[in-house]
Write a protein that holds these residues in place. Sequence first.
Motif, short mmCIF file in Angstrom:
data_model
loop_
_atom_site.label_atom_id
_atom_site.label_comp_id
_atom_site.label_asym_id
_atom_site.label_seq_id
_atom_site.Cartn_x
_atom_site.Cartn_y
_atom_site.Cartn_z
N GLU A 799 0.83 -1.20 0.00
CA GLU A 799 0.00 0.00 0.00
C GLU A 799 0.86 1.25 0.00
OE1 GLU A 799 -3.95 -1.57 2.41
OE2 GLU A 799 -2.21 -0.82 3.51
N GLY A 800 1.99 1.18 0.72
CA GLY A 800 2.90 2.31 0.74
C GLY A 800 3.43 2.64 -0.63
N GLN A 801 3.75 1.60 -1.41
CA GLN A 801 4.22 1.84 -2.78
C GLN A 801 3.14 2.50 -3.63
OE1 GLN A 801 6.91 -0.76 -5.05
NE2 GLN A 801 6.54 -2.31 -3.48
N ASP A 802 1.92 1.99 -3.50
CA ASP A 802 0.82 2.57 -4.27
C ASP A 802 0.59 4.03 -3.89
OD1 ASP A 802 0.47 0.20 -5.57
OD2 ASP A 802 -1.16 -0.51 -4.27
N LEU A 803 0.71 4.31 -2.57
CA LEU A 803 0.53 5.68 -2.12
C LEU A 803 1.58 6.60 -2.75
CD1 LEU A 803 -0.71 7.86 -0.27
CD2 LEU A 803 0.86 7.10 1.51
N CYS A 804 2.82 6.15 -2.75
CA CYS A 804 3.89 6.97 -3.30
C CYS A 804 3.71 7.21 -4.79
CB CYS A 804 5.25 6.32 -3.03
SG CYS A 804 5.66 6.23 -1.28
N PHE A 825 9.71 2.90 -1.67
CA PHE A 825 9.31 3.73 -2.79
C PHE A 825 9.49 2.96 -4.09
CE2 PHE A 825 10.58 7.20 0.19
CZ PHE A 825 9.35 7.85 0.24
N PRO A 826 8.67 3.22 -5.09
CA PRO A 826 8.87 2.59 -6.40
C PRO A 826 10.25 2.94 -6.95
CG PRO A 826 6.73 3.67 -6.29
CD PRO A 826 7.48 4.10 -5.08
N ARG A 842 9.04 13.59 5.84
CA ARG A 842 9.35 13.03 7.16
C ARG A 842 9.01 11.54 7.11
NH1 ARG A 842 7.92 17.95 10.96
NH2 ARG A 842 8.14 19.61 9.44
N LEU A 843 10.01 10.72 7.33
CA LEU A 843 9.85 9.28 7.19
C LEU A 843 10.25 8.58 8.47
CD1 LEU A 843 11.47 8.86 3.65
CD2 LEU A 843 9.06 9.26 4.18
N CYS A 844 9.38 7.70 8.98
CA CYS A 844 9.66 6.89 10.16
C CYS A 844 9.39 5.44 9.81
CB CYS A 844 8.81 7.33 11.34
SG CYS A 844 9.02 6.32 12.82
N GLY A 845 10.40 4.59 9.87
CA GLY A 845 10.27 3.20 9.50
C GLY A 845 11.38 2.81 8.55
N LYS A 846 11.65 1.55 8.43
CA LYS A 846 12.75 1.08 7.59
C LYS A 846 12.49 1.43 6.13
CE LYS A 846 15.48 -2.97 6.42
NZ LYS A 846 15.65 -4.43 6.59
N LEU A 847 13.40 2.22 5.58
CA LEU A 847 13.30 2.62 4.18
C LEU A 847 14.11 1.64 3.33
CD1 LEU A 847 12.30 4.65 2.07
CD2 LEU A 847 14.32 6.04 2.56
N GLY A 849 15.70 1.14 0.42
CA GLY A 849 16.29 1.73 -0.78
C GLY A 849 15.76 3.10 -1.09
N MET A 850 16.67 4.07 -1.16
CA MET A 850 16.30 5.42 -1.57
C MET A 850 16.31 5.48 -3.09
SD MET A 850 15.60 8.50 -0.19
CE MET A 850 16.47 8.71 1.37
N PRO A 851 15.17 5.74 -3.75
CA PRO A 851 15.12 5.69 -5.21
C PRO A 851 15.91 6.83 -5.85
CG PRO A 851 13.08 6.57 -4.34
CD PRO A 851 13.89 6.12 -3.15
N GLU A 852 16.34 6.63 -7.08
CA GLU A 852 17.12 7.64 -7.79
C GLU A 852 16.30 8.90 -8.05
OE1 GLU A 852 19.06 6.31 -11.28
OE2 GLU A 852 20.06 4.62 -10.32
N TRP A 853 15.00 8.74 -8.31
CA TRP A 853 14.19 9.91 -8.66
C TRP A 853 14.04 10.89 -7.50
CZ3 TRP A 853 10.09 10.21 -5.44
CH2 TRP A 853 9.56 9.03 -4.91
N ILE A 854 14.44 10.49 -6.31
CA ILE A 854 14.34 11.39 -5.17
C ILE A 854 15.24 12.61 -5.39
CG2 ILE A 854 16.20 10.66 -3.61
CD1 ILE A 854 12.64 10.83 -2.40
N SER A 855 16.31 12.43 -6.18
CA SER A 855 17.24 13.52 -6.46
C SER A 855 16.62 14.63 -7.30
CB SER A 855 18.49 12.98 -7.17
OG SER A 855 19.13 11.98 -6.40
N SER A 856 15.47 14.35 -7.91
CA SER A 856 14.83 15.35 -8.77
C SER A 856 13.82 16.21 -8.03
CB SER A 856 14.14 14.65 -9.95
OG SER A 856 13.06 13.85 -9.49
N LEU A 857 13.64 15.98 -6.72
CA LEU A 857 12.68 16.78 -5.94
C LEU A 857 13.35 18.08 -5.51
CD1 LEU A 857 11.01 14.00 -3.74
CD2 LEU A 857 10.43 14.75 -6.05
N ASN A 858 13.50 18.99 -6.42
CA ASN A 858 14.31 20.18 -6.17
C ASN A 858 13.61 21.24 -5.33
OD1 ASN A 858 16.78 19.45 -7.45
ND2 ASN A 858 15.77 19.72 -9.43
N ASN A 859 12.33 21.04 -5.00
CA ASN A 859 11.66 21.93 -4.06
C ASN A 859 11.80 21.46 -2.62
OD1 ASN A 859 10.53 23.92 -5.86
ND2 ASN A 859 9.13 22.35 -6.58
#
Length: 1000
Positions: A799-804, A825-826, A842-847, A849-859
Amino acid sequence: MDSSPVECKMEATALSLARSVLHGILSSARAAVFDEVARLIGVPNEVDFVRSELEMMQAFLGVVYAHPDAAGRTETVRTWVKQVRDLAYDVEDCLLDFALYAARASSSRAGSLLPGAIAERHRIAERIRDLKARVEQLNQRNLRYRIVVDSPAAGAAAEQAASSLPEHDANSAELAFQESDIIGRLDEKAKLTELISGAEPGEAAGRRRRMPLRGLVPSFWFNHVVEFFCVPTIGGPTGEAAVIPTSPRRPAGTLRVVSVWGMGGMGKSSLVWAVHNDPVLLDEFDCGAWVTVPHPLDNPEVFRRRLRKELGVARNQDLGQYLREKRYRVIVDDVHTNEEWDAICQVFQFRNSKGSRIIVTTRREDVARHCTKHVYELKPLGDAESMDLLCQKVYKTTEYTLPEDMAEQAKHILRRCRGLPLAISTIGGLLANRPKTSIEWRNLHEHLGAELESDLRNIPKVIVSSYDGLPYDLKSIFLYLSIFPENHEIRRTRLLRRWMAEGYIAKKRDMPVEDVAARSYTKLINRSMIQPSKVSPGETDRCRIHSMVLQIILSRFIEENQLFLVEEHSNEARQSKIRHLVVSRWKSRDEKLQNINMSYIRSLTIFGEYPSSLISPKMRLLRVLDLEDTVNMKNDDLKHIGELQHLRYLSLRGTDISKLPSSLQNLRYLETLDIQDTRVRQLPSSIVKLEDLRYLVAGVNFTKDLLQKMRDSRAENHEARLFGDIEAYLGCNRGECCEVSNVDHLCVRVPEGIEKLKNLHMLGAVNVARVNGVSGRFKKLMNLTTLRRLGVTGLTEEEGQDLCKSIGGLSQLQRLELRCVSIRFPARMDEPEIPRHLTSMRLCGKLIGMPEWISSLNNLATVKLLGTRLNQEDIMRLQNLRNLAFLGLWEDSYIEESLRFSASTFTKLKVLDIDGLENIRTMTIREGAMPQLELLWLNKCHSLHDNSFGVSGVQYLQSLKELLLKNCGEKQNLIDILQEQVNRHTRRPKFLIGKSRVVL
């Protein structure tokens, strides 16, 4: 005959309030449904007439406010303005009832034919006709007494006044006033530091010392309680304690009390705050706290609760036992009377021989000397220091050189401020928002009045001048701050949402009302009218109002019959129409409020004990019910809540409420429901009917001790496992739904249909776990397209993946908070799915893998991680975010032994907060990394090497202002190495080494 300046200022206050009231009324009265229902009940002409007259009243008040001489300064004008304001409130009362009737009539035409509905229709129609008659009488009265004197210059004057105060950039990160700002006070800081840390005569390491208690314990009961403070005394009434051997490492022995006194606005708190965080002192103490005294303080338990909260001592832990074996440093800010100090002394009735310190600030010399023999008087600033402070407030630098003509005017202005930092800061805030010309400054100098030349007691007139210089929209919301008690720290979101609920914030076409409120708040900060505290990168989380300023606006708000304060048993109200009621320091829950007309109240605010049976149907016009942190409140106290049908703001934050009544559904206008830090675990199903709800604040706030709260919760519920069993407190089991009994008590379960609340701007933290076969609820949340903040828990990994994947569709979303057992994350996301609009995560819980696309969140400006168990590769995904200003790596968020920051990475990072990373042994900063980093905090990193590899590269942080190394164990070699790096640093940042640091 002309009126006095004081009377003119009172009139200006009434004008600003009246204009604000009228503006809110007209915004509501223009709704199309009003016209429709007005025709239905047979009063369309009357409604149109009242609306047109109110528009003319608003225009007139605007002219009088901008150019008061145009209408003359007479007693008749003041009386007429007051009558206009009172009539405006009565109009609003009528329109509020009219709006409720209109909503019911439009939703149920058949019901409008019932006998009860017909009677109500006649009642409202009669009120509107009566209102029209009153407006006509008011106009006739105006003509009869020739109150208004037309002036052709009035219109031009209004425009000129409006343009003479250019708006300050509301998004500016520059703040006009900081509590830590001690410009011109470096010598005083050094002397006070010496007084606090210095030894008594004959008191040094390895010697024997005596502990003076005169001044800490009131003389009249000294002999009875001295045994609680220290070891058995020698000499009895002399106030000296027994001989105590000292530690060869750190001096111990005497408890010293130091008093700092000076008149209000002299900067006592600012100076003590700077000393409080001085690195020279921090390492000398095991713990510290800053407690601002509420007034009047007649119960030591109130002070004890505040001290316990500041120290982080649990409710079930004995405060004296906690402090007994510690060398503590406690600042007691703003003691007013000897009796208050005597009450505070009762809190410290325990043995302590560790060389602790208590620092007191007060405005009275006699109180300062009653507390202790160690007294320091803070005197006014000199001429040069005053000029530096003025330039800092106006031009944001002390290095600015004024042109000769402006320098001359500045000297005249400063002469009137008499070296008082508060007056200089306030006037500086006013000048910063006016044209910077010698003519403008000369006009201000002449306005202040020659009477300030000789007497510091007239300094409040300087502050009044800045208040008078506020535009009317800021003046009304500034007066509203008088609702909060002296020394109360006001949360920014609490204030903004109350302003909106009261109708003080006018909507603009190109800007949401939330942003308009935020701009107004920032303007007050920039004008030095309020003092910011707890400053985060880019925003001010909390504010305070100086006690001297508070007294000025409090008297105005009370004089206008807007505010009534109930303290202890003083519940006899003389005003017939109270608009804002504040109850504080109530002695007993069982005692009821009496002799107060509740029928006109717009806001009710409780501080402290909750009076019995307070909420009643009589409060039919109530808009704001603020019960935050109220003591001894019960579920049954909310039984009449559904009858307060005009309620827009309801805060139960910090109370013991565990259940919300189903009648909550009747609050059709409710905008804010704040139940954070309560016992509420389940929202009633009827809440989905609150179509105007914008802010649903629940659960426990996301802080670095969130995991510890979860663990404490498990202990209370006899849960055995630690992080591996976190799913029991996040609302679900791995892959399967949880039972209600396992729902995370730090979040609140939402009912089916929550997605119907289309106006929601904030939702969280709420539990959306599956129960009784209900699934996919989080997908429905994607229909809430107005969401700005979302915090959820109870999701399975899938469900977390679908939410993201779906989050990109929430185009307004700025802050995302996820609390899950594991977060995945997908790995890939298509362009439309990437949530580029996020500014905070804000993330609480075992992550996983940090996805590559996270680097594009420039805001993305803020990232807070807790329990995510990241590695170095994951950190590298964040290093190129262009606008990341705050990175919090908290407990269990990073698991490797080495943490590295490479060159040309984290280019906009200003704050790096590392807390509870028990695994890291080395932290390496390469040259060119984090070029804008100002604050580097390291706390509870016990595994750091005690050598040059522990923390290296600090010298490369070219913008560093503060380095904190706290609770990392005995690391003397590392401390020496870091001290050397700091000493060689071009900016000479503060190096805070110690076991305590209090942030306001």
